[in-house]
Design an enzyme around this catalytic site. Structure first.
Site, PDB file in Angstrom:
ATOM      1  N   GLU A 126      -5.118 -26.429   4.325  1.00 15.52           N
ATOM      2  CA  GLU A 126      -3.944 -26.807   4.203  1.00 15.52           C
ATOM      3  C   GLU A 126      -3.284 -25.630   4.813  1.00 15.52           C
ATOM      4  O   GLU A 126      -3.618 -24.498   4.614  1.00 15.52           O
ATOM      5  CB  GLU A 126      -3.474 -27.228   2.796  1.00 15.52           C
ATOM      6  CG  GLU A 126      -3.539 -26.128   1.975  1.00 15.52           C
ATOM      7  CD  GLU A 126      -3.403 -26.419   0.501  1.00 15.52           C
ATOM      8  OE1 GLU A 126      -4.627 -27.003   0.104  1.00 15.52           O
ATOM      9  OE2 GLU A 126      -2.524 -26.162  -0.243  1.00 15.52           O
ATOM     10  N   LYS A 128      -0.867 -22.430   4.967  1.00 15.82           N
ATOM     11  CA  LYS A 128      -0.505 -21.338   4.088  1.00 15.82           C
ATOM     12  C   LYS A 128       1.075 -21.211   4.223  1.00 15.82           C
ATOM     13  O   LYS A 128       1.543 -20.647   5.583  1.00 15.82           O
ATOM     14  CB  LYS A 128      -1.133 -19.943   4.302  1.00 15.82           C
ATOM     15  CG  LYS A 128      -0.651 -19.074   3.432  1.00 15.82           C
ATOM     16  CD  LYS A 128      -1.650 -17.968   3.208  1.00 15.82           C
ATOM     17  CE  LYS A 128      -1.556 -16.796   2.192  1.00 15.82           C
ATOM     18  NZ  LYS A 128      -0.089 -16.359   2.024  1.00 15.82           N
ATOM     19  N   ASP A 130       4.747 -19.762   4.428  1.00 13.31           N
ATOM     20  CA  ASP A 130       5.279 -18.252   4.240  1.00 13.31           C
ATOM     21  C   ASP A 130       6.784 -18.649   3.503  1.00 13.31           C
ATOM     22  O   ASP A 130       7.569 -18.391   4.347  1.00 13.31           O
ATOM     23  CB  ASP A 130       5.559 -17.594   5.801  1.00 13.31           C
ATOM     24  CG  ASP A 130       5.546 -16.242   5.391  1.00 13.31           C
ATOM     25  OD1 ASP A 130       5.478 -15.620   4.568  1.00 13.31           O
ATOM     26  OD2 ASP A 130       5.648 -15.519   6.520  1.00 13.31           O
ATOM     27  N   TYR A 237       1.329 -27.594  -4.219  1.00  9.58           N
ATOM     28  CA  TYR A 237      -0.312 -27.353  -3.787  1.00  9.58           C
ATOM     29  C   TYR A 237      -0.915 -26.777  -4.873  1.00  9.58           C
ATOM     30  O   TYR A 237      -2.101 -26.829  -4.616  1.00  9.58           O
ATOM     31  CB  TYR A 237      -0.537 -26.473  -2.583  1.00  9.58           C
ATOM     32  CG  TYR A 237       0.292 -24.973  -2.735  1.00  9.58           C
ATOM     33  CD1 TYR A 237      -0.152 -24.031  -3.671  1.00  9.58           C
ATOM     34  CD2 TYR A 237       1.370 -24.552  -1.910  1.00  9.58           C
ATOM     35  CE1 TYR A 237       0.424 -22.891  -3.889  1.00  9.58           C
ATOM     36  CE2 TYR A 237       2.095 -23.544  -1.903  1.00  9.58           C
ATOM     37  CZ  TYR A 237       1.332 -22.431  -2.756  1.00  9.58           C
ATOM     38  OH  TYR A 237       2.215 -21.436  -3.154  1.00  9.58           O
ATOM     39  N   LYS A 325      -6.102 -16.056   7.767  1.00  9.38           N
ATOM     40  CA  LYS A 325      -4.737 -15.574   8.511  1.00  9.38           C
ATOM     41  C   LYS A 325      -4.793 -15.663   9.930  1.00  9.38           C
ATOM     42  O   LYS A 325      -5.691 -15.494  10.358  1.00  9.38           O
ATOM     43  CB  LYS A 325      -4.617 -14.066   8.053  1.00  9.38           C
ATOM     44  CG  LYS A 325      -4.197 -13.942   6.535  1.00  9.38           C
ATOM     45  CD  LYS A 325      -2.729 -14.395   6.011  1.00  9.38           C
ATOM     46  CE  LYS A 325      -2.567 -14.066   4.643  1.00  9.38           C
ATOM     47  NZ  LYS A 325      -1.746 -12.591   4.813  1.00  9.38           N
ATOM     48  N   CYS A 419      -0.157  21.662   1.123  1.00  4.27           N
ATOM     49  CA  CYS A 419       0.576  20.400   0.305  1.00  4.27           C
ATOM     50  C   CYS A 419       2.059  20.776   0.639  1.00  4.27           C
ATOM     51  O   CYS A 419       2.560  21.580   0.431  1.00  4.27           O
ATOM     52  CB  CYS A 419       0.342  20.329  -1.128  1.00  4.27           C
ATOM     53  SG  CYS A 419       1.345  19.353  -1.858  1.00  4.27           S
ATOM     54  N   CYS A 422       4.317  21.156  -2.643  1.00  3.22           N
ATOM     55  CA  CYS A 422       3.704  22.411  -3.756  1.00  3.22           C
ATOM     56  C   CYS A 422       3.501  23.630  -2.906  1.00  3.22           C
ATOM     57  O   CYS A 422       3.300  24.845  -3.558  1.00  3.22           O
ATOM     58  CB  CYS A 422       3.259  22.134  -4.856  1.00  3.22           C
ATOM     59  SG  CYS A 422       1.356  21.966  -4.686  1.00  3.22           S
ATOM     60  N   CYS A 443      -4.448  17.516  -2.390  1.00  5.31           N
ATOM     61  CA  CYS A 443      -3.575  19.094  -2.793  1.00  5.31           C
ATOM     62  C   CYS A 443      -4.149  19.342  -3.908  1.00  5.31           C
ATOM     63  O   CYS A 443      -4.607  18.762  -4.790  1.00  5.31           O
ATOM     64  CB  CYS A 443      -2.089  18.476  -3.227  1.00  5.31           C
ATOM     65  SG  CYS A 443      -1.390  19.814  -4.324  1.00  5.31           S
ATOM     66  N   CYS A 449       2.041  20.799  -8.948  1.00  5.57           N
ATOM     67  CA  CYS A 449       2.528  19.979  -7.775  1.00  5.57           C
ATOM     68  C   CYS A 449       3.609  19.004  -8.373  1.00  5.57           C
ATOM     69  O   CYS A 449       3.202  18.108  -9.065  1.00  5.57           O
ATOM     70  CB  CYS A 449       1.310  19.446  -7.043  1.00  5.57           C
ATOM     71  SG  CYS A 449       1.844  18.477  -5.518  1.00  5.57           S
TER      72      CYS A 449
END
Ligand code: IVH
Length: 700
Positions: A126, A128, A130, A237, A325, A419, A422, A443, A449
């Site tokens: 069936e 899908k 949206d 559904y 999909k 990083c 930090c 990091c 951090c």
């Protein structure tokens, strides 16, 4: 965390241009977030945009007086709806993207059920839809409650609004079950969407990005008179609680819904294998543009409800259904910058900051770049023109670079080795076993951090963790910057400290008396929290919601988990084996749990937190089952079901399934060919039964 041009260096024209661009970008995110519950950026990214926007306005006060779409969207109305607990959770679906994966799905179902390839097995296929899912509760045929999906376990009460949807009957026809929770999708047609946006434009109101946003924004209105003026539709559904099932197949249930007067989708088809299913997918793909409403794929479901029950769920998605999909949509745009975000565990994640572009109806301005190697492999450089792709609810990605359009002298991208938050070294750990470098650069700053600390706090308060209303990402960043909240325990002492302090939170921008009072009340309400949520909230590496539930179910209370986890520091300890043996857990996760509790700082943070918060027993699943709380081991051949099904079913009844026999084993189910486990069980005095006896015990 990116480094844009400093505000001082901008000319008035540049500032105006950036202000306009940011305003549009922020407004698009606001719509995605408030109307759609589906933000297109992380909160950290959003906040960075907002900060830059505010800084521009501060430096160029003229801009603050200009109209900007960024100021038009109000606070999320979501906070104001009453919560509704779903007795039967509202789950999501796994995705497949091509024909081979559809065949795999069918094959997986057969394998789980132990069905030969030639035994008949029917599926429904069936569209899908949206839109947004909604659960409608009818009692004795009367609509009594409607709720959104929320996090799947708890949604929002939208009864008043749903009553204004003309297509949804207030009273069912015929002989509906006494209790019937109908689930389905609320959506808006293309024609209605276009007309609504025209009206919005005429009246100077904000435009919706797509029909789904428009439907979500319309349903989640606090004033149901507004919803009433928005044309919404519904397709039934699925279902939640049903007192008395009117059919024993998926298609039979949907036919029953139609008989009761509920709208159902006319394109549902019964299929007998992957070939039929793919044919439905192709036909719907061809007709997609003519349906008059958005669909983003096809959903396949095992038709026989008895088989659905046997198949059950993995985590949050059913084993008996999957979404196929439609292919991703693509667009071309320019990569403006690469921003490095620092996550809760220190992982440095590159995010592409794009010139905003519409891909399949959604404005995209960020895309995932996965990791350092990915950037190098695709040779992605700042300034490049790139192809971005978006498939359904998946985060947009960069497919490739259009090299011919690369600006001259664009340098190769150099991934930072420190990083950005930090300044600590960021390294790629070498896997001891394989000798290979981890794909993720992390990091090493740990506790120093600030980015990690803030992300941990955000995680702690997030929806599926402590879920503290009013303590969103922005507030956490604010409290952290002010030094008011550094670890989770600080959240719970905030009110007391605020009382004693001269500078009151309510006086800060964006707070005020009422919201501060509400915030404190929301924090108080979370002084007791379900054990699984508590464990999840700690942000232990590899402990997502599912593993948190497994640990909670196995240990029952936090002290027991903690004691075992502490004793599990040594890889060959009995405690490590116990965690390892919890169904679905395994080596790597057991190690992560042990590591977390071996860290003295974590223990300190926990001690302080436990002075403030009490984890409560997790809501038991099937406590009335004779095997709830029992530890079961299966060995030997099973004849009536596959090992996988036996395990899933036992877990559903509240039993713990372990891989090996120990002192804690309650029942050993032994089939033909059982060997050492049977001997060990006999020795340990464990109750041993045959598969038949086990099935009789669980009432199967
Ligand atoms: S069945 C337990 N059928 O897709 C299975 N879902 O990605 C429940 N959706 O949350 C879902 N059309 O909002 C099902 N025909 C359909 C659907 C559908 C749209 C949505 C639904 C769900 C999401 C999962």
């Amino acid at each position: 965390m990116r480094t844009p041009a400093s505000i001082e260096s901008l000319s008035a024209d540049d500032a105006r241009a950036e202000h306009a661009r940011l305003g549009a970008e922020i407004a698009a995110h606001d719509i995605a977030y408030h109307q759609n519950d589906a933000p297109t950026v992380s909160d950290a990214e959003y906040d960075a945009l907002r900060r830059r926007f505010d800084a521009l306005e501060k430096a160029f006060p003229d801009l603050a007086r200009a109209a900007s779409p960024a100021r038009q969207v109000g606070a999320a109305p979501a906070q104001k709806f009453a919560k509704v607990r779903h007795v039967v959770p509202m789950l999501s679906l796994g995705n497949v993207f091509d024909e081979a994966e559809v065949e795999d799905f069918v094959e997986r179902v057969r394998r789980f059920l132990g069905m030969p390839a030639d035994a008949p097995l029917a599926f429904t296929a069936e569209p899908k839809i949206d839109g947004l899912s909604c659960s409608l509760r009818y009692e004795h045929g009367e609509l009594v409650q409607a709720a959104t999906r929320g996090d799947g376990f708890e949604g929002e009460d939208v009864t008043a609004n749903v009553r204004t949807v003309g297509e949804i009957p207030h009273k069912l026809r015929g002989h509906a079950p006494a209790v019937l929770e109908v689930r389905g999708e609320i959506y808006m047609t293309h024609a209605d969407f276009a007309a609504l946006n025209e009206r919005q434009a005429r009246e100077g109101d904000k435009l919706f990005a797509n029909p789904r946003n428009a439907a979500a924004g319309s349903l989640r209105q606090l004033d149901s008179a507004i919803t009433a003026g928005r044309p919404l539709h519904f397709f039934a559904y699925a279902w939640g609680e049903v007192s008395n099932m009117p059919a024993d197949t998926q298609h039979g249930m949907v036919e029953a819904f139609a008989k009761y007067g509920l709208p159902t989708n006319p394109r549902m088809k019964l299929c007998h294998g992957a070939r039929d299913m793919i044919a439905v997918f192709n036909a719907l793909g061809d007709d997609r543009a003519r349906l008059g409403y958005d669909i983003d794929g096809v959903v396949y479901k095992v038709d026989d409800l008895a088989l659905q029950a046997r198949l059950g769920f993995v985590s949050r998605a059913p084993r008996w259904a999957v979404a196929h999909k439609f292919p991703a949509e693509q667009a071309t745009t320019v990569l403006r910058d690469i921003e490095i975000q620092v996550g809760r565990t220190g992982a440095l994640t590159p995010v592409a900051k794009l010139e905003p572009v519409t891909v399949g109806g959604v404005v995209v301005s960020n895309a995932t770049l996965h990791n350092e190697d990915e950037i190098a492999r695709k040779d992605i450089r700042v300034g490049d023109t790139v192809v971005v792709q978006r498939a359904g609810d998946v985060i947009p990605q960069i497919v490739r670079v259009i090299e011919e359009r690369r600006p001259a002298h664009a340098p190769k991208y150099a991934f930072p080795h420190v990083c950005p938050a930090c300044g600590s070294a960021a390294i790629r750990e070498i896997d001891e076993k394989t000798g290979e470098a981890d794909v993720v650069r992390r990091c090493t700053g740990g506790l120093v951090c600030p980015a990690q600390a803030v992300e941990r706090l955000k995680h702690f308060c997030s929806r599926n963790a402590l879920d503290i209303e009013g303590l969103g990402d922005k507030q956490i960043e604010f409290f952290y910057e002010k030094g008011l909240v550094k670890t989770p325990a600080d959240i719970f002492t905030l009110e007391a400290r605020d009382k004693a302090s001269l500078t009151k939170i309510e006086n800060y921008d964006g707070f005020g008396k009422v919201s501060t009072r509400n915030l404190f009340a929301a924090i108080e309400a979370r002084r007791s929290v379900e054990l699984n949520r508590f464990i999840f909230a700690l942000g232990i590496r590899r402990i997502g919601e599912t593993n948190a539930r497994r640990l909670a179910r196995h240990f029952g209370d936090f002290a027991a988990l903690r004691a075992t986890a502490r004793a599990a520091a040594a890889p060959d300890s009995e405690a490590r084996a116990e965690i390892n043996n919890i169904g679905g857990v395994g080596d790597v996760v057991a190690e992560a749990v042990a590591d977390f509790f071996a860290e003295p700082h974590n223990e300190e943070v926990l001690d302080r937190l436990l002075e403030q918060v009490t984890p409560t027993p997790m809501e038991a699943i099937a406590t009335d089952s004779p095997v709830a709380g029992k530890t079961v081991v299966f060995t030997g051949a099973l004849e009536r079901m596959t090992r996988e099904e036996a395990k899933a079913r036992a877990e559903r009844l509240g039993a713990k399934v372990a891989g090996s026999v120990s002192k804690k084993t309650d029942i050993l189910v032994a089939g033909p060919g059982a060997g050492s486990k049977l001997a060990k069980a006999a020795e340990a005095g464990v109750r041993v039964m045959t598969e038949e006896e086990w099935l009789a015990l669980i009432g199967a």
